[in-house]
Design a protein around this motif. Structure first.
Motif, PDB file in Angstrom:
ATOM      1  N   LEU A 249       1.049  -1.248   0.184  1.00 13.85           N
ATOM      2  CA  LEU A 249      -0.060  -0.077  -0.008  1.00 13.85           C
ATOM      3  C   LEU A 249       1.195   1.614   0.402  1.00 13.85           C
ATOM      4  O   LEU A 249       0.732   1.564  -1.025  1.00 13.85           O
ATOM      5  N   ALA A 250       1.595   1.246   0.714  1.00 15.57           N
ATOM      6  CA  ALA A 250       2.948   2.631   0.905  1.00 15.57           C
ATOM      7  C   ALA A 250       3.169   2.431  -0.213  1.00 15.57           C
ATOM      8  O   ALA A 250       3.620   3.883  -0.940  1.00 15.57           O
ATOM      9  N   GLY A 251       3.885   1.919  -0.868  1.00 15.88           N
ATOM     10  CA  GLY A 251       4.327   1.906  -2.052  1.00 15.88           C
ATOM     11  C   GLY A 251       3.693   2.079  -3.571  1.00 15.88           C
ATOM     12  O   GLY A 251       4.458   2.856  -4.324  1.00 15.88           O
ATOM     13  N   VAL A 252       2.382   1.766  -3.553  1.00 18.45           N
ATOM     14  CA  VAL A 252       1.489   2.100  -4.595  1.00 18.45           C
ATOM     15  C   VAL A 252       0.869   3.702  -4.257  1.00 18.45           C
ATOM     16  O   VAL A 252       1.256   4.936  -5.580  1.00 18.45           O
ATOM     17  N   ILE A 253       1.151   4.102  -3.654  1.00 22.75           N
ATOM     18  CA  ILE A 253       0.955   5.355  -3.024  1.00 22.75           C
ATOM     19  C   ILE A 253       1.790   6.481  -2.975  1.00 22.75           C
ATOM     20  O   ILE A 253       2.126   7.180  -3.673  1.00 22.75           O
ATOM     21  N   THR A 254       3.258   5.641  -2.756  1.00 20.65           N
ATOM     22  CA  THR A 254       4.494   6.390  -3.189  1.00 20.65           C
ATOM     23  C   THR A 254       4.361   6.773  -4.441  1.00 20.65           C
ATOM     24  O   THR A 254       5.060   8.265  -4.961  1.00 20.65           O
ATOM     25  N   LEU A 255       4.141   5.261  -5.418  1.00 23.83           N
ATOM     26  CA  LEU A 255       4.223   5.856  -6.904  1.00 23.83           C
ATOM     27  C   LEU A 255       3.440   6.330  -7.503  1.00 23.83           C
ATOM     28  O   LEU A 255       3.824   7.605  -8.252  1.00 23.83           O
ATOM     29  N   PHE A 256       2.405   6.730  -6.781  1.00 28.96           N
ATOM     30  CA  PHE A 256       1.213   7.718  -7.531  1.00 28.96           C
ATOM     31  C   PHE A 256       1.520   9.323  -6.927  1.00 28.96           C
ATOM     32  O   PHE A 256       1.378   9.689  -7.901  1.00 28.96           O
TER      33      PHE A 256
ATOM     34  N   GLY B 249      13.240   9.765  -6.341  1.00 24.84           N
ATOM     35  CA  GLY B 249      13.176   9.886  -4.663  1.00 24.84           C
ATOM     36  C   GLY B 249      11.521   8.035  -4.356  1.00 24.84           C
ATOM     37  O   GLY B 249      11.713   7.703  -4.012  1.00 24.84           O
ATOM     38  N   CYS B 250      10.619   9.040  -5.225  1.00 27.68           N
ATOM     39  CA  CYS B 250       9.024   8.565  -5.419  1.00 27.68           C
ATOM     40  C   CYS B 250       8.615   6.571  -6.179  1.00 27.68           C
ATOM     41  O   CYS B 250       8.823   6.124  -5.607  1.00 27.68           O
ATOM     42  N   GLY B 251      10.064   6.756  -7.190  1.00 21.02           N
ATOM     43  CA  GLY B 251       9.436   5.793  -8.043  1.00 21.02           C
ATOM     44  C   GLY B 251      10.685   4.955  -7.262  1.00 21.02           C
ATOM     45  O   GLY B 251      10.177   2.625  -7.417  1.00 21.02           O
ATOM     46  N   LEU B 252      12.032   4.522  -7.324  1.00 19.99           N
ATOM     47  CA  LEU B 252      12.560   4.291  -6.864  1.00 19.99           C
ATOM     48  C   LEU B 252      12.583   3.333  -5.010  1.00 19.99           C
ATOM     49  O   LEU B 252      12.688   2.302  -5.108  1.00 19.99           O
ATOM     50  N   GLY B 253      11.661   4.432  -4.263  1.00 22.95           N
ATOM     51  CA  GLY B 253      11.324   4.075  -2.918  1.00 22.95           C
ATOM     52  C   GLY B 253       9.821   3.055  -3.515  1.00 22.95           C
ATOM     53  O   GLY B 253      10.214   2.457  -2.470  1.00 22.95           O
ATOM     54  N   GLY B 254       9.164   3.555  -4.370  1.00 24.05           N
ATOM     55  CA  GLY B 254       8.404   2.775  -4.638  1.00 24.05           C
ATOM     56  C   GLY B 254       7.844   1.599  -4.713  1.00 24.05           C
ATOM     57  O   GLY B 254       7.365   0.379  -4.167  1.00 24.05           O
TER      58      GLY B 254
ATOM     59  N   GLY C 288       9.447  -4.327  -4.064  1.00 29.47           N
ATOM     60  CA  GLY C 288       9.703  -5.488  -3.526  1.00 29.47           C
ATOM     61  C   GLY C 288       9.308  -5.760  -2.146  1.00 29.47           C
ATOM     62  O   GLY C 288       9.871  -7.412  -2.243  1.00 29.47           O
ATOM     63  N   THR C 289      10.056  -5.393  -0.997  1.00 26.50           N
ATOM     64  CA  THR C 289       9.672  -5.922   0.380  1.00 26.50           C
ATOM     65  C   THR C 289       7.876  -6.200   0.320  1.00 26.50           C
ATOM     66  O   THR C 289       8.008  -6.998   1.533  1.00 26.50           O
TER      67      THR C 289
END
Length: 113
Positions: free
Chosen positions: A23-30, A51-56, A61-62
């Motif tokens: 969920l956090a990854g999807v929000i970060t990518l958005f 920041g957002c692309g690689l972090g998401g 992956g995690t």
């Protein structure tokens, strides 16, 4: 109902963390997509991509790794139960058989000689 959900979350902490990471990854990518789409200048897009692309992607992956880890842990528990059942059945059959007491140690399942 609330205590059932909290109890399940405590028992399945890895699946709960996996869903949280996804969920956090999807929000970060958005958020990254919103930042990139808001400007035409590449120099202003790079921080969002980095920041957002690689972090998401890292969070996604995690989350996938945690979910697979939970599935593997469930499989190991099942295998442990199967092994215990087979060992108990073998010991019960061994105790009921006419094998002399001195030779019983040689026939116990899982024991090396």
């Amino acid at each position: 109902m609330r205590t059932d959900l909290l109890g399940w979350m405590r028992l399945q902490w890895d699946r709960t963390a996996a869903w949280g990471c996804v969920l956090a990854g999807v929000i970060t990518l958005f958020i990254g997509w919103l930042g990139v789409s808001g400007t035409a200048f590449t120099a202003k897009q790079l921080p969002y991509i980095a920041g957002c692309g690689l972090g998401g992607l890292f969070l996604l992956g995690t989350g996938a790794m945690l979910w697979l880890s939970a599935d593997l842990r469930d499989e190991w528990r099942k295998l442990d139960r199967i092994e215990t059942t087979i060992r108990d059945a073998g010991l019960a059959a061994l105790a009921a058989s006419a094998v002399p007491a001195a030779d019983r140690d040689l026939y116990v399942v899982g024991r090396s000689q």
